[in-house]
Motif scaffolding. Structure first.
Motif, PDB file in Angstrom:
ATOM      1  N   PHE A  70      42.337  44.317  36.217  1.00  0.00           N
ATOM      2  CA  PHE A  70      41.106  43.693  36.680  1.00  0.00           C
ATOM      3  C   PHE A  70      39.881  44.535  36.337  1.00  0.00           C
ATOM      4  CE2 PHE A  70      43.939  41.842  40.183  1.00  0.00           C
ATOM      5  CZ  PHE A  70      44.110  40.655  39.488  1.00  0.00           C
ATOM      6  N   ASP A  71      38.747  43.853  36.216  1.00  0.00           N
ATOM      7  CA  ASP A  71      37.439  44.488  36.069  1.00  0.00           C
ATOM      8  C   ASP A  71      36.904  44.683  37.487  1.00  0.00           C
ATOM      9  OD1 ASP A  71      34.824  45.222  35.620  1.00  0.00           O
ATOM     10  OD2 ASP A  71      34.366  43.582  34.248  1.00  0.00           O
ATOM     11  N   VAL A  72      36.944  45.903  37.993  1.00  0.00           N
ATOM     12  CA  VAL A  72      36.739  46.169  39.419  1.00  0.00           C
ATOM     13  C   VAL A  72      35.384  46.811  39.688  1.00  0.00           C
ATOM     14  CG1 VAL A  72      37.669  47.294  41.471  1.00  0.00           C
ATOM     15  CG2 VAL A  72      39.221  46.493  39.679  1.00  0.00           C
ATOM     16  N   THR A  73      34.682  46.291  40.688  1.00  0.00           N
ATOM     17  CA  THR A  73      33.475  46.903  41.222  1.00  0.00           C
ATOM     18  C   THR A  73      33.744  47.293  42.669  1.00  0.00           C
ATOM     19  OG1 THR A  73      32.001  45.598  39.803  1.00  0.00           O
ATOM     20  CG2 THR A  73      31.038  46.585  41.784  1.00  0.00           C
ATOM     21  N   GLY A  74      33.582  48.579  42.981  1.00  0.00           N
ATOM     22  CA  GLY A  74      33.802  49.071  44.332  1.00  0.00           C
ATOM     23  C   GLY A  74      32.486  49.429  45.004  1.00  0.00           C
ATOM     24  N   VAL A  75      32.358  49.051  46.272  1.00  0.00           N
ATOM     25  CA  VAL A  75      31.157  49.336  47.057  1.00  0.00           C
ATOM     26  C   VAL A  75      31.559  50.109  48.297  1.00  0.00           C
ATOM     27  CG1 VAL A  75      29.267  48.325  48.401  1.00  0.00           C
ATOM     28  CG2 VAL A  75      29.977  47.262  46.243  1.00  0.00           C
ATOM     29  N   ASP A  76      30.789  51.141  48.629  1.00  0.00           N
ATOM     30  CA  ASP A  76      31.043  51.875  49.869  1.00  0.00           C
ATOM     31  C   ASP A  76      29.737  52.457  50.384  1.00  0.00           C
ATOM     32  OD1 ASP A  76      33.902  52.862  51.166  1.00  0.00           O
ATOM     33  OD2 ASP A  76      32.209  54.129  51.735  1.00  0.00           O
ATOM     34  N   ILE A  77      29.604  52.546  51.696  1.00  0.00           N
ATOM     35  CA  ILE A  77      28.385  53.069  52.306  1.00  0.00           C
ATOM     36  C   ILE A  77      28.330  54.594  52.243  1.00  0.00           C
ATOM     37  CG2 ILE A  77      29.277  53.314  54.680  1.00  0.00           C
ATOM     38  CD1 ILE A  77      26.585  52.094  55.627  1.00  0.00           C
ATOM     39  N   SER A  78      29.484  55.235  52.050  1.00  0.00           N
ATOM     40  CA  SER A  78      29.581  56.687  52.070  1.00  0.00           C
ATOM     41  C   SER A  78      29.484  57.268  50.659  1.00  0.00           C
ATOM     42  CB  SER A  78      30.909  57.128  52.706  1.00  0.00           C
ATOM     43  OG  SER A  78      31.156  58.495  52.466  1.00  0.00           O
ATOM     44  N   SER A  79      28.460  58.074  50.404  1.00  0.00           N
ATOM     45  CA  SER A  79      28.318  58.705  49.095  1.00  0.00           C
ATOM     46  C   SER A  79      29.429  59.722  48.848  1.00  0.00           C
ATOM     47  CB  SER A  79      26.948  59.383  48.978  1.00  0.00           C
ATOM     48  OG  SER A  79      26.755  60.327  50.012  1.00  0.00           O
ATOM     49  N   SER A  80      29.929  60.345  49.903  1.00  0.00           N
ATOM     50  CA  SER A  80      31.017  61.318  49.740  1.00  0.00           C
ATOM     51  C   SER A  80      32.318  60.623  49.355  1.00  0.00           C
ATOM     52  CB  SER A  80      31.208  62.107  51.043  1.00  0.00           C
ATOM     53  OG  SER A  80      30.059  62.862  51.340  1.00  0.00           O
ATOM     54  N   GLN A  81      32.576  59.472  49.951  1.00  0.00           N
ATOM     55  CA  GLN A  81      33.754  58.701  49.574  1.00  0.00           C
ATOM     56  C   GLN A  81      33.653  58.243  48.123  1.00  0.00           C
ATOM     57  OE1 GLN A  81      36.534  58.332  51.258  1.00  0.00           O
ATOM     58  NE2 GLN A  81      36.246  57.425  53.267  1.00  0.00           N
ATOM     59  N   LEU A  82      32.472  57.779  47.720  1.00  0.00           N
ATOM     60  CA  LEU A  82      32.299  57.282  46.358  1.00  0.00           C
ATOM     61  C   LEU A  82      32.438  58.396  45.329  1.00  0.00           C
ATOM     62  CD1 LEU A  82      29.485  54.591  46.398  1.00  0.00           C
ATOM     63  CD2 LEU A  82      31.914  54.296  46.014  1.00  0.00           C
ATOM     64  N   ALA A  83      32.012  59.601  45.673  1.00  0.00           N
ATOM     65  CA  ALA A  83      32.190  60.723  44.747  1.00  0.00           C
ATOM     66  C   ALA A  83      33.673  60.936  44.448  1.00  0.00           C
ATOM     67  CB  ALA A  83      31.571  61.991  45.336  1.00  0.00           C
ATOM     68  N   LEU A  84      34.519  60.793  45.479  1.00  0.00           N
ATOM     69  CA  LEU A  84      35.968  60.910  45.274  1.00  0.00           C
ATOM     70  C   LEU A  84      36.488  59.724  44.461  1.00  0.00           C
ATOM     71  CD1 LEU A  84      37.054  62.027  48.872  1.00  0.00           C
ATOM     72  CD2 LEU A  84      37.020  63.454  46.812  1.00  0.00           C
TER      73      LEU A  84
END
Length: 220
Positions: A70-84
């Motif tokens: 799949f062509d995946v777009t992930g969204v999260d409110i936490s910048s620390s989580q997104l860095a991982l």
């Protein structure tokens, strides 16, 4: 936003425990979430666009979606989580922010999913968020999410930080989805003890397909 604002509580909480949460949750893929993503792989062709709201550190769900082509777009409110997440799943696209504030054109995605994330919104935003999710779906697209089975709103200590959660309950979820013209192909309330550590908690799991009629604004 003030320190007592639910969005601030969630963002600051996950920023503070990003690595700790990842080390706890990522090695424990929940059975129902894994099953739903596998079913999605059987329902959509490779290359389909999938939006994951609350992607966290990207493991295991985002990686599982990518592995299925799949062509995946992930969204999260936490910048620390997104860095991982960016480190763990470089093939996906990621956006940081409150899911309620993210904008996409209508009919952008073949599937929209929100596992262990929708219940971090204030209760009065659940219906608005679900409306946005449905609008982002192409006709015939799939909606996958889970939330609590009881109508509630609470802030509690969790993994060493304050964390906010809420739920409309099973009847509230089903009422909203019916108003948005979705074909409910599978609705379940199941026990998933893995994601809550030493105690069992029920989650309402939704597998639904968007109908082909226009989505009207639900009645207040």
């Amino acid at each position: 936003m003030s320190a007592s604002d639910p969005k601030t509580i969630v963002k600051d909480g996950y920023d503070a425990i990003a690595l700790k949460y990842h080390q706890w949750a990522s090695p424990r893929p929940t059975k129902k979430r894994t099953e739903y993503i596998e079913r999605l792989g059987q329902s959509l062709p490779k290359g389909s666009k999938v939006l994951e709201l609350g992607c966290g550190a990207g493991l295991p769900a985002t990686q599982q979606l990518v592995d299925q082509g799949f062509d995946v777009t992930g969204v999260d409110i936490s910048s620390s989580q997104l860095a991982l997440a960016k480190e763990h799943v470089p093939a996906a696209h990621f956006m940081q922010g409150d899911m309620m504030a993210i904008e996409f054109p209508e009919q952008s995605f073949d599937a929209v999913m929100a596992f262990y994330s929708l219940f971090h919104l204030p209760r009065d935003e659940h219906g608005l968020m679900l409306k946005k999710m449905v609008q982002w779906l192409k006709p015939g697209g799939w909606l996958l999410f889970n939330t609590g089975t009881k109508e509630e709103e609470r802030t509690r200590d969790w993994m060493g930080v304050k964390m906010f959660s809420s739920s409309l309950g099973v009847e509230g979820n089903e009422q909203i989805l019916a108003e948005y013209g979705l074909e409910l192909t599978d609705v379940e309330a199941v026990i998933d003890a893995e994601m809550v550590g030493s105690f069992e908690e029920k989650f309402h799991w939704i597998w639904a397909r968007k109908g082909f009629r226009k989505i009207d604004t639900p009645k207040s």
